[in-house]
Every structure is written in C-alpha cells, then in structure tokens.
Write a protein that holds these residues in place. Structure first.
Motif, mmCIF file in Angstrom:
data_model
loop_
_atom_site.group_PDB
_atom_site.id
_atom_site.type_symbol
_atom_site.label_atom_id
_atom_site.label_comp_id
_atom_site.label_asym_id
_atom_site.label_seq_id
_atom_site.Cartn_x
_atom_site.Cartn_y
_atom_site.Cartn_z
ATOM 1 N N LEU A 1 0.977 -1.315 -0.042
ATOM 2 C CA LEU A 1 0.059 -0.099 -0.194
ATOM 3 C C LEU A 1 0.770 1.333 0.165
ATOM 4 O O LEU A 1 0.602 2.140 -0.574
ATOM 5 N N PHE A 2 2.089 1.383 0.737
ATOM 6 C CA PHE A 2 2.787 2.260 0.840
ATOM 7 C C PHE A 2 3.305 2.661 -0.844
ATOM 8 O O PHE A 2 3.673 3.677 -1.065
ATOM 9 N N GLY A 3 3.615 1.459 -1.457
ATOM 10 C CA GLY A 3 4.203 1.591 -2.616
ATOM 11 C C GLY A 3 3.362 2.150 -3.879
ATOM 12 O O GLY A 3 3.591 2.976 -4.645
ATOM 13 N N VAL A 4 1.688 1.679 -3.501
ATOM 14 C CA VAL A 4 1.040 2.681 -4.227
ATOM 15 C C VAL A 4 0.692 3.684 -4.076
ATOM 16 O O VAL A 4 0.611 4.507 -5.101
ATOM 17 N N PHE A 5 0.933 4.149 -2.700
ATOM 18 C CA PHE A 5 0.743 5.563 -2.570
ATOM 19 C C PHE A 5 1.857 6.355 -3.186
ATOM 20 O O PHE A 5 1.702 7.492 -3.760
ATOM 21 N N LEU A 6 3.061 5.804 -3.241
ATOM 22 C CA LEU A 6 4.369 6.541 -3.911
ATOM 23 C C LEU A 6 3.972 6.413 -5.224
ATOM 24 O O LEU A 6 4.588 7.743 -5.811
ATOM 25 N N ALA A 7 3.459 5.466 -5.981
ATOM 26 C CA ALA A 7 3.299 5.289 -7.335
ATOM 27 C C ALA A 7 2.306 6.623 -7.842
ATOM 28 O O ALA A 7 2.251 7.500 -8.823
ATOM 29 N N LEU A 8 1.288 6.787 -6.884
ATOM 30 C CA LEU A 8 -0.009 7.851 -7.250
ATOM 31 C C LEU A 8 0.950 9.248 -6.790
ATOM 32 O O LEU A 8 0.483 10.118 -7.676
ATOM 33 N N ALA A 9 1.943 9.265 -5.966
ATOM 34 C CA ALA A 9 2.433 10.574 -5.940
ATOM 35 C C ALA A 9 3.417 10.811 -7.045
ATOM 36 O O ALA A 9 3.856 11.975 -7.318
#
Length: 81
Positions: free
Chosen positions: A15-23
């Motif tokens: 989930l942290f990686g997905v957040f970073l990808a969205l950023a």
C-alpha cells in the motif's frame, strides 16, 4: 491456521508503494514488488513457534540465557535483571 506477520507487513509495504506511485515517485515500484513478494511468502511460510523457558526459569533481558526465576543478577553476563 495462524497467519504470518509477514502477510500483514507485506500488505502495508504494498500500500505504501501504491501511494508512492500515485505521488509520481520513480522508485515506488520497488515497494510495490517487495510488498507483493512479502505477502506471497506470508501465505506459505508459517510463523516460528514461540520459545518458552523451562519451568522455574526465565530469560535474561540482555543475553537471553535461561536463568533461575529468582536470580537478581545473570550468572552468564553478570548484569542486573
């Protein structure tokens, strides 16, 4: 069946990686893939069994050797309990 804590932490990393990808950060794929691998391993690997001291003993806080329950000082590392 008890699940491994690796499954939960893998989900958090994913989930942290997905957040970073969205950023829009370029290194987010490392977290996404690491989270997927951790979660997959968490499904197949069982957690290690808990280690309990023998009856009438406890573990030293510092060296983790088994010592008598009433010991105030560890006979192995000589530190106060």
């Amino acid at each position: 069946m008890k699940r491994s804590p690796l499954l939960f932490s893998g989900g958090l990393v994913f989930l942290f990686g997905v957040f970073l990808a969205l950023a829009g950060l370029p290194f987010s794929y490392i977290f996404v893939f690491s989270g997927l691998i951790m979660a997959a391993l968490g499904l197949f690997i069982s957690p290690p069994p808990s280690v309990e001291p023998e009856k009438g003993k406890k573990f030293c806080w510092y060296c983790y050797e088994q010592i008598p329950d009433d010991a105030g000082i560890c006979p192995h590392c000589r530190l106060k309990q």
